[in-house]
Design a protein around this motif. Structure first.
Motif, mmCIF file in Angstrom:
data_model
loop_
_atom_site.group_PDB
_atom_site.id
_atom_site.type_symbol
_atom_site.label_atom_id
_atom_site.label_comp_id
_atom_site.label_asym_id
_atom_site.label_seq_id
_atom_site.Cartn_x
_atom_site.Cartn_y
_atom_site.Cartn_z
ATOM 1 N N ALA A 180 16.454 -27.764 -2.082
ATOM 2 C CA ALA A 180 14.867 -27.479 -2.292
ATOM 3 C C ALA A 180 14.100 -28.448 -1.852
ATOM 4 O O ALA A 180 12.853 -28.488 -1.442
ATOM 5 C CB ALA A 180 14.825 -27.341 -3.888
ATOM 6 N N ALA A 181 14.556 -29.907 -2.071
ATOM 7 C CA ALA A 181 13.939 -30.851 -1.469
ATOM 8 C C ALA A 181 13.564 -30.691 0.059
ATOM 9 O O ALA A 181 12.416 -31.124 0.652
ATOM 10 C CB ALA A 181 14.370 -32.414 -1.816
ATOM 11 N N ALA A 182 14.678 -30.261 0.840
ATOM 12 C CA ALA A 182 14.494 -30.156 2.204
ATOM 13 C C ALA A 182 13.568 -29.001 2.591
ATOM 14 O O ALA A 182 12.793 -29.272 3.539
ATOM 15 C CB ALA A 182 15.796 -29.806 2.887
ATOM 16 N N LEU A 183 13.493 -28.149 1.725
ATOM 17 C CA LEU A 183 12.455 -26.841 2.131
ATOM 18 C C LEU A 183 11.123 -27.411 1.769
ATOM 19 O O LEU A 183 10.183 -26.968 2.711
ATOM 20 C CB LEU A 183 12.918 -25.913 1.083
ATOM 21 N N VAL A 184 10.753 -28.118 0.960
ATOM 22 C CA VAL A 184 9.506 -28.415 0.350
ATOM 23 C C VAL A 184 8.958 -29.491 1.585
ATOM 24 O O VAL A 184 7.714 -29.424 1.818
ATOM 25 C CB VAL A 184 9.501 -29.458 -0.939
ATOM 26 N N LEU A 185 9.761 -30.105 2.289
ATOM 27 C CA LEU A 185 9.304 -31.006 3.462
ATOM 28 C C LEU A 185 8.551 -30.115 4.584
ATOM 29 O O LEU A 185 7.712 -30.595 5.303
ATOM 30 C CB LEU A 185 10.317 -31.960 3.896
ATOM 31 N N ILE A 186 9.190 -28.783 4.739
ATOM 32 C CA ILE A 186 8.786 -28.354 5.874
ATOM 33 C C ILE A 186 7.282 -27.961 6.195
ATOM 34 O O ILE A 186 6.861 -28.409 7.419
ATOM 35 C CB ILE A 186 9.576 -26.775 6.098
ATOM 36 N N PRO A 187 6.590 -27.376 5.161
ATOM 37 C CA PRO A 187 4.993 -27.466 5.663
ATOM 38 C C PRO A 187 4.391 -28.628 5.922
ATOM 39 O O PRO A 187 3.531 -28.752 6.900
ATOM 40 C CB PRO A 187 4.687 -26.917 4.405
ATOM 41 N N PHE A 188 4.828 -29.466 5.570
ATOM 42 C CA PHE A 188 4.309 -31.160 5.690
ATOM 43 C C PHE A 188 4.620 -31.376 7.209
ATOM 44 O O PHE A 188 3.519 -32.059 7.978
ATOM 45 C CB PHE A 188 4.572 -31.996 4.767
ATOM 46 N N VAL A 189 5.708 -31.179 7.793
ATOM 47 C CA VAL A 189 6.236 -31.487 9.023
ATOM 48 C C VAL A 189 5.476 -30.751 10.036
ATOM 49 O O VAL A 189 4.981 -31.198 10.966
ATOM 50 C CB VAL A 189 7.584 -31.402 9.284
ATOM 51 N N ILE A 190 5.295 -29.557 9.566
ATOM 52 C CA ILE A 190 4.386 -28.609 10.512
ATOM 53 C C ILE A 190 2.930 -29.135 10.792
ATOM 54 O O ILE A 190 2.494 -29.110 11.680
ATOM 55 C CB ILE A 190 4.456 -26.948 10.186
ATOM 56 N N LEU A 191 2.337 -29.642 9.717
ATOM 57 C CA LEU A 191 0.935 -29.748 9.498
ATOM 58 C C LEU A 191 0.699 -31.123 10.205
ATOM 59 O O LEU A 191 -0.205 -31.330 10.889
ATOM 60 C CB LEU A 191 0.496 -29.774 8.015
ATOM 61 N N PHE A 192 1.647 -32.384 9.789
ATOM 62 C CA PHE A 192 1.178 -33.588 10.255
ATOM 63 C C PHE A 192 1.747 -34.350 11.325
ATOM 64 O O PHE A 192 1.369 -35.209 11.799
ATOM 65 C CB PHE A 192 1.159 -34.267 8.927
ATOM 66 N N LEU A 193 3.170 -33.846 11.647
ATOM 67 C CA LEU A 193 3.898 -34.552 12.644
ATOM 68 C C LEU A 193 3.476 -34.070 14.038
ATOM 69 O O LEU A 193 3.477 -33.106 14.227
ATOM 70 C CB LEU A 193 5.669 -34.234 12.255
ATOM 71 N N ARG A 194 3.267 -35.009 14.902
ATOM 72 C CA ARG A 194 3.068 -34.885 16.236
ATOM 73 C C ARG A 194 4.026 -35.927 17.243
ATOM 74 O O ARG A 194 4.507 -36.840 16.777
ATOM 75 C CB ARG A 194 1.409 -35.497 16.369
ATOM 76 N N ASP A 195 4.174 -35.421 18.349
ATOM 77 C CA ASP A 195 5.183 -35.750 19.136
ATOM 78 C C ASP A 195 4.674 -37.205 19.712
ATOM 79 O O ASP A 195 5.653 -38.143 19.514
ATOM 80 C CB ASP A 195 5.366 -34.803 20.287
ATOM 81 N N ARG A 196 3.623 -37.328 20.372
ATOM 82 C CA ARG A 196 3.020 -38.646 20.968
ATOM 83 C C ARG A 196 1.833 -38.827 20.839
ATOM 84 O O ARG A 196 0.954 -37.944 20.677
ATOM 85 C CB ARG A 196 3.674 -38.562 22.491
ATOM 86 N N PRO A 197 1.171 -40.151 20.774
ATOM 87 C CA PRO A 197 -0.034 -40.591 20.758
ATOM 88 C C PRO A 197 -0.770 -39.819 21.624
ATOM 89 O O PRO A 197 -2.111 -39.274 21.423
ATOM 90 C CB PRO A 197 -0.091 -41.949 20.942
ATOM 91 N N ALA A 198 -0.295 -39.789 23.195
ATOM 92 C CA ALA A 198 -1.209 -38.899 24.186
ATOM 93 C C ALA A 198 -1.606 -37.689 23.692
ATOM 94 O O ALA A 198 -2.579 -37.052 24.195
ATOM 95 C CB ALA A 198 -0.374 -39.126 25.462
ATOM 96 N N ASP A 199 -0.746 -36.704 22.912
ATOM 97 C CA ASP A 199 -1.098 -35.486 22.352
ATOM 98 C C ASP A 199 -2.563 -35.349 21.754
ATOM 99 O O ASP A 199 -3.091 -34.292 21.531
ATOM 100 C CB ASP A 199 0.108 -35.023 21.632
ATOM 101 N N LEU A 200 -2.847 -36.620 21.291
ATOM 102 C CA LEU A 200 -4.074 -36.522 20.496
ATOM 103 C C LEU A 200 -4.958 -37.209 21.131
ATOM 104 O O LEU A 200 -6.360 -37.599 20.533
ATOM 105 C CB LEU A 200 -3.979 -37.206 18.912
ATOM 106 N N GLY A 201 -4.775 -37.691 22.464
ATOM 107 C CA GLY A 201 -5.747 -38.474 23.074
ATOM 108 C C GLY A 201 -5.863 -40.066 22.704
ATOM 109 O O GLY A 201 -7.113 -40.705 22.806
ATOM 110 N N LEU A 202 -4.720 -40.527 21.940
ATOM 111 C CA LEU A 202 -4.670 -41.860 21.497
ATOM 112 C C LEU A 202 -3.592 -42.951 22.318
ATOM 113 O O LEU A 202 -2.960 -42.338 23.055
ATOM 114 C CB LEU A 202 -4.301 -41.987 19.934
ATOM 115 N N ALA A 203 -4.074 -44.152 22.188
ATOM 116 C CA ALA A 203 -3.017 -45.134 22.663
ATOM 117 C C ALA A 203 -2.103 -45.210 21.474
ATOM 118 O O ALA A 203 -2.456 -45.140 20.176
ATOM 119 C CB ALA A 203 -3.826 -46.361 22.985
ATOM 120 N N PRO A 204 -0.899 -45.896 21.838
ATOM 121 C CA PRO A 204 -0.048 -46.357 20.595
ATOM 122 C C PRO A 204 -0.469 -47.508 19.881
ATOM 123 O O PRO A 204 -1.505 -48.074 20.322
ATOM 124 C CB PRO A 204 1.051 -46.715 21.384
#
Length: 434
Positions: A180-204
């Motif tokens: 259940a703990a693994a399942l609860v995490l999935i919506p947060f990953v979809i909403l907040f995890l991004r691949d690279r700073p460049a995807d948001l127009g940001l520098a590291p």
């Protein structure tokens, strides 16, 4: 494809949001990986399976956790962090929940060994190395220390709770809870995890320029295998992999898997023994975070020298700590916990120096694979020793000796390369290089 920039405080760089969600992912993954340690005795009692039989499934789990690391990095490069992590969490939830239905040893090997091992391998320590490498320039070592410490925090949060849950409701309730703990995490990953700073127009974080996105179209398996071929031609790779083999054997494989059964052998209750691992988690959180801070400031080789040396001495003390009642084990847990996985930040830094920033994560993936091969060997071998001799004494002493050997090995990382660099610099200064 670029992602819309999420709303955020002007004072909060989004790199810290990505770090936070990655911390939670690694924390849950650590809790799942630690769970078999509290299931060994209940499975022995219910099914009559030997420690060696159960340890063989745990060894498969640990081995896959390590071997999939470099391939997971290549998959992240090809398909992105979010897709990879969501897939891993679904696999974990399915595999862990299904263990509640198992009745034979082969099912234990398939579910805990292969399915859960594959899922945890996709969100291994290499995920933390990838995020730190992509999103941070300033405080990279500190961030990597925090992400690595999440593994220890996973034990802190999960183990005492799960041990109590297992005593009250049985081991199947433990499996369903971590699923259940693994399942609860999935919506947060979809909403907040991004691949690279460049995807948001940001520098590291700590950088001033947006780094261009590197697009990897190569088959992830070929990418990972090419990295391995490069590594096998480097002495630094063999030294780092060999020392990390010892690291895995002396932590996850031995203490993480077998400390609770060892305590039970000496009359210490299961929940109290799980509390020892939680205490290690508390100390390791500070130790590994501090290791990341030190990695930003000191020679990583000397840090590893002290980490492995002190760990070896603590493991040699462990068999005698049982004679000093629970307080002796408390001293061991505090001392040993400080460098449980403090080796990760300096090892990643040395991999980056040896193989370059763009290749650091995938090369560390192979080094981490050696870590898990060592852990799998110790998980299985320690179970055999206990089954054959009735004691873990031989396993603890052998691991301590291996740590002392590793403390010497790490001093030679980069030795030949540094000598060549000094020679080249001297020739250039003398006019010998044009």
């Amino acid at each position: 494809m670029s992602q819309p920039s999420p709303a955020m405080s002007p004072r909060l760089n989004y790199a810290w949001v990505v770090m936070g969600i990655t911390f939670a992912i690694l924390l849950v993954g650590a809790g799942i990986r630690a769970t078999p340690g509290i299931l060994i005795v209940p499975l022995e009692r219910e099914f009559g399976w030997s420690d060696a039989t159960i340890s063989s499934a745990i060894a498969v789990n640990i081995l896959l956790y390590g071997l999939l690391g470099p391939f997971a990095v290549a998959v992240m490069e090809r398909f992105g962090l979010r897709r990879t992590v969501v897939t891993a969490l679904i696999i974990l939830a399915f595999g862990v929940a299904s263990t509640a239905l198992m009745t034979t040893p082969w099912q234990l090997v398939v579910l805990w060994g292969i399915v859960v091992g594959s899922g945890t391998g996709m969100i291994a320590i290499v995920l933390g190395a990838t995020v730190a490498n992509r999103w941070f320039i300033k405080n990279k070592g500190l961030v990597l220390g925090l992400l690595t410490a999440s593994s220890a925090t996973g034990q802190l949060v999960f183990l005492p709770l799960l041990a109590s849950l297992g005593q009250a409701w049985g081991w199947r309730a433990v499996s369903l809870t971590v699923a259940a703990a693994a399942l609860v995490l999935i919506p947060f990953v979809i909403l907040f995890l991004r691949d690279r700073p460049a995807d948001l127009g940001l520098a590291p974080y700590g950088g001033t320029a947006i780094e261009p996105r590197v697009i990897h179209t190569e088959n992830p398996a070929i990418r990972a295998l090419k990295a391995l071929r490069t590594g096998t031609r480097s002495r630094d790779f063999w030294v780092l992999a060999g020392s990390f083999f010892v690291c895995g054997a002396s932590t996850n494989g031995l203490i993480g898997t077998h400390l609770i059964p060892a305590c039970i052998d000496h009359g210490i209750p299961e929940v109290q023994a799980a509390g020892l691992l939680a205490l290690m988690g508390i100390f390791d959180f500070f130790g590994t975070t501090g290791s990341g801070w030190l990695t930003d400031r000191m020679d990583s080789r000397f840090l590893l020298f002290w980490y492995y040396g002190l760990r070896g001495l603590s493991l040699m003390f462990l068999p005698f700590s049982f004679d000093y009642s629970f307080y002796g084990l408390t001293i061991f847990a505090a001392f040993y916990g400080l460098d449980w996985i403090a080796t990760v930040p300096p090892t990643v830094r040395l991999a980056e120096k040896s193989f370059g920033k763009e290749n650091a994560a995938v090369m560390f993936g192979w080094i981490a694979a050696a870590h898990q091969i060592g852990a799998a060997s110790a998980a299985w071998g320690s179970g055999l020793i206990r089954t054959g001799t009735g004691s873990y004494l031989g396993a603890f002493v052998a691991a301590g000796i291996l740590c002392l050997v590793a403390s010497i090995m790490v001093l030679f990382v980069g030795f030949g390369r540094e000598r060549r660099d000094l020679t080249s610099s001297g020739l250039a200064a003398a006019g010998g290089v044009k």
